[in-house]
Design an enzyme around this catalytic site. Sequence first.
Site, PDB file in Angstrom:
ATOM      1  N   GLN A  24      -5.656  -2.344   9.408  1.00  0.00           N
ATOM      2  CA  GLN A  24      -5.428  -3.102   9.424  1.00  0.00           C
ATOM      3  C   GLN A  24      -5.597  -4.579   9.811  1.00  0.00           C
ATOM      4  OE1 GLN A  24      -3.009  -3.287   6.704  1.00  0.00           O
ATOM      5  NE2 GLN A  24      -4.182  -5.361   5.966  1.00  0.00           N
ATOM      6  N   LYS A  80       0.894  -0.983   0.094  1.00  0.00           N
ATOM      7  CA  LYS A  80       0.037  -0.422  -0.319  1.00  0.00           C
ATOM      8  C   LYS A  80       0.750   1.150  -0.073  1.00  0.00           C
ATOM      9  CE  LYS A  80      -3.717  -2.378   2.227  1.00  0.00           C
ATOM     10  NZ  LYS A  80      -4.271  -2.883   3.842  1.00  0.00           N
ATOM     11  N   ASP A 101     -11.255   1.797   2.983  1.00  0.00           N
ATOM     12  CA  ASP A 101     -12.077   0.371   3.129  1.00  0.00           C
ATOM     13  C   ASP A 101     -12.898  -0.318   3.069  1.00  0.00           C
ATOM     14  OD1 ASP A 101      -9.434  -1.452   3.391  1.00  0.00           O
ATOM     15  OD2 ASP A 101      -8.877  -1.493   6.023  1.00  0.00           O
TER      16      ASP A 101
END
Length: 271
Positions: A92, A50, A113
Site C-alpha cells: 500500500q 479493498k 496494482d
Amino acid sequence: MSADILDGRAVAAAVESELRARVARLASAPRLAVVQVGDDPASTSYIRAKSRAAERVGIKLAHHHLPAGTSLAKLEALVEQLNSSEHGLIVQLPLPDRLEPALVRIAPERDVDGFHPVNLGKLLRGEPALRPCTPAGIMELLERSGHSPAGKHAVIVGRSNIVGKPLAVMLTQANATVTVCHTATAELAHHTRQAELLIVAAGQPDTVAPEMVRPGATVVDVGVNRTAAGFVGDCAPGVAEVAGALTPVPGGVGPMTVAMLMANTVAAAQD
C-alpha cells in the site's frame, strides 16, 4: 443543464458480479495479500474498502500490517515470501522513500496494482499485462457508460506514473487523440476547453473551473481531496453545469479502481 452522472458504484457492482461468476469456476479462491507499513489513516481506509470488495467477490484477502520503523530488508523478505504463496500482492502506498526499492521485488505476475516496470513496459508495447487499476477503471467506466474515447480528443491534466502516463497510453490504444497537461503547462484552460473527454488528475481542488470546460464534454474527476467540507474532487462544483457527463466524488473513479484491483487478482489466479 446538469451533467449526466457516470456512476462508478453501479458499474463497479456489475464488474464484481462478473468476477464472482469467474471465481465460482476456479478450483480455489484467489488469494490477495495487502502489505501496509505504518498507520496512515487514508491507507487504512483504502485497505478496508479493498477488503470489503474482496469479500463480495470471493477473494481471500490477507492484511499484513507492519510498524512504521520496518526495515527495507524485512519488507523485501515479506514480499519475496508472498510472491511464492499468493496470487496477488500489493504494498500500500504511500511508502517512506527508504522502502520504495521493495516495490520492484514484487513479481510482475503478482503485481495486481500494475505498477511494476515490466507491466508498464508491456502496457506501452500493447502486450497483455496486469494494468494500473485507476486508468483501467476509467477506461472500463467510459466504455460501459456509453462514452467510448474512440475518435475523441482527450485531455489529461496530470502526468503521474499512477494515472496520467498509463492512461495516456490506454487512451491512445483506444483510438483517442491525447493531450497531456501538467503543472508546467502554459494556458491550461486553452487545452482543457478543446477536450471532448477531460480527465482531471491533478490532486488539487478547483484545478478545473467551469469556464475551462467545453460545453457538453465528458469529464472524469480523479481527485479525492480531504477538506473541512468533506471529500471533493479536482473540479470546481460548477463544472457539473457545463459538462455533458461527469464522475461524482466520491462514487466515481474510486469504486472502479477497487473493482479493477479485484479483476487483476482474479486474472492472476487464472494464469
